[in-house]
Write a protein that holds these residues in place. Structure first.
Motif, PDB file in Angstrom:
ATOM      1  N   THR A  19     -39.797   9.609   0.171  1.00 49.52           N
ATOM      2  CA  THR A  19     -38.536  10.207  -0.243  1.00 49.52           C
ATOM      3  C   THR A  19     -38.212  11.442   0.585  1.00 49.52           C
ATOM      4  O   THR A  19     -37.057  11.659   0.971  1.00 49.52           O
ATOM      5  N   LEU A  38     -30.528  12.301  -6.495  1.00 44.93           N
ATOM      6  CA  LEU A  38     -31.872  11.719  -6.547  1.00 44.93           C
ATOM      7  C   LEU A  38     -32.241  11.463  -8.006  1.00 44.93           C
ATOM      8  O   LEU A  38     -32.206  12.377  -8.834  1.00 44.93           O
ATOM      9  N   ASN A  93     -35.492   4.741  -1.042  1.00 46.36           N
ATOM     10  CA  ASN A  93     -36.124   5.980  -0.600  1.00 46.36           C
ATOM     11  C   ASN A  93     -37.049   5.779   0.601  1.00 46.36           C
ATOM     12  O   ASN A  93     -37.481   6.755   1.222  1.00 46.36           O
TER      13      ASN A  93
END
Length: 301
Positions: A19, A38, A93
């Motif tokens: 990520t 996110l 991600n």
């Protein structure tokens, strides 16, 4: 002319290394009007705290548990719509992006009002000249759901913009207004086939699906799920293919496709049993079939 607002939704579940690389890649994006949302899917590795400390410019939503790709994305989609997004980009991600990928997607979207969903060219992260996905196609007679160009060298053949049956949820740009027509991602899937499903729902409502090769990203492939033969992947791919079949196929293709995919499940089980001696993997296929028939969906393993 106003510049459309894009909300990029990416999920994290105990994957802070990937990520972080994705977020660093997104810092280079040249499109002038985007935000990052996110969604942390119940991570236990301190991911959310790290992101809040090092990325104060992004929005973060923390779920108490792992809601899967569908549930996590739906949380993000609802927030993005309420915050006024014109477009929503679902982005894995475990990818890195080219700086102009979003400019290319929006440019095509603005020129084509009838297009509801757009997808990028996706190459392998570790082999950047090799295609992972260049849009997808469906053979309804045998329920073959596959990507154009997979494992092929990236050539001019895969550099032509075109309409396709579906694009990968790895990088999928969706007009925000489309969700009012077709609803959110079907949470029965949890993970796998939800991207194909929403593309077909969009097509049934008169919206086109467009592959945009000038928008390019690089995918690490199956980092979260553990690979194509992991128990996670085997279970959800098996169960969800049958859900997808039931939801979108009609006779006579329904019958022929069902026969073919059950044969494929049988061959896969024999391979896992004879050559890999993996009883647990075989059991995941059987469990996926059983749960599809009795209607046990959502998160199960």
């Amino acid at each position: 002319m106003s510049i459309p607002k894009v909300t990029i939704i990416t999920l994290n579940w105990n994957g802070k290394k990937d990520t972080i690389e994705c977020l660093e890649s997104l810092k280079q994006v040249t499109y002038p009007n985007y935000e990052i949302l996110l969604v942390d899917n119940g991570s236990t590795d301190g991911s959310a705290e790290l992101f809040r400390e090092h990325y104060p410019g992004i929005k973060i939503v923390e779920n108490e548990k792992n809601l899967g790709f569908t549930g996590g994305c739906n949380i993000g989609i609802k927030k993005a719509i309420s915050d006024g997004a014109d477009y929503i980009l679902l982005l894995n991600n475990d990818v890195a992006v080219e700086p102009d990928f979003l400019d290319e997607l929006i440019s095509v979207a603005k020129k084509n009002e009838n297009i509801g969903i757009l997808g990028t060219k996706i190459n392998y992260y570790d082999a950047t000249d090799q295609i992972w996905a260049a849009g997808g196609f469906i053979n309804y007679w045998i329920c073959l759901v596959a990507y154009h160009g997979m494992d092929k060298r990236d050539t001019e053949k895969y550099s032509r913009e075109k309409d396709v049956d579906f694009v990968s949820g790895c990088a999928m740009l969706i007009k925000a207004g489309l969700f009012q027509k077709i609803g959110l991602l079907d949470e029965r899937y949890f993970a796998y086939f939800e991207d194909v499903d929403i593309c077909l729902m969009a097509k049934k409502n008169g919206c086109g699906i467009r592959y945009v090769p000038s928008a390019k990203i690089y995918h690490k492939v199956s980092r979260t799920s553990g690979g194509a033969l992991s128990p996670f992947s085997l279970y959800y791919n098996t169960r969800n293919k049958l859900l997808f079949l039931r939801k979108h196929f009609h006779m006579p293709q329904l019958l022929t496709a069902f026969i073919v995919i059950m044969a494929v499940f049988g061959i896969r089980t024999l391979y896992l049993l004879i050559f890999r001696r993996d009883i647990r993997a075989c059991s995941m296929i059987f469990k996926g079939i059983e749960d599809a028939f009795i209607g046990r969906f959502g998160a199960q393993i």
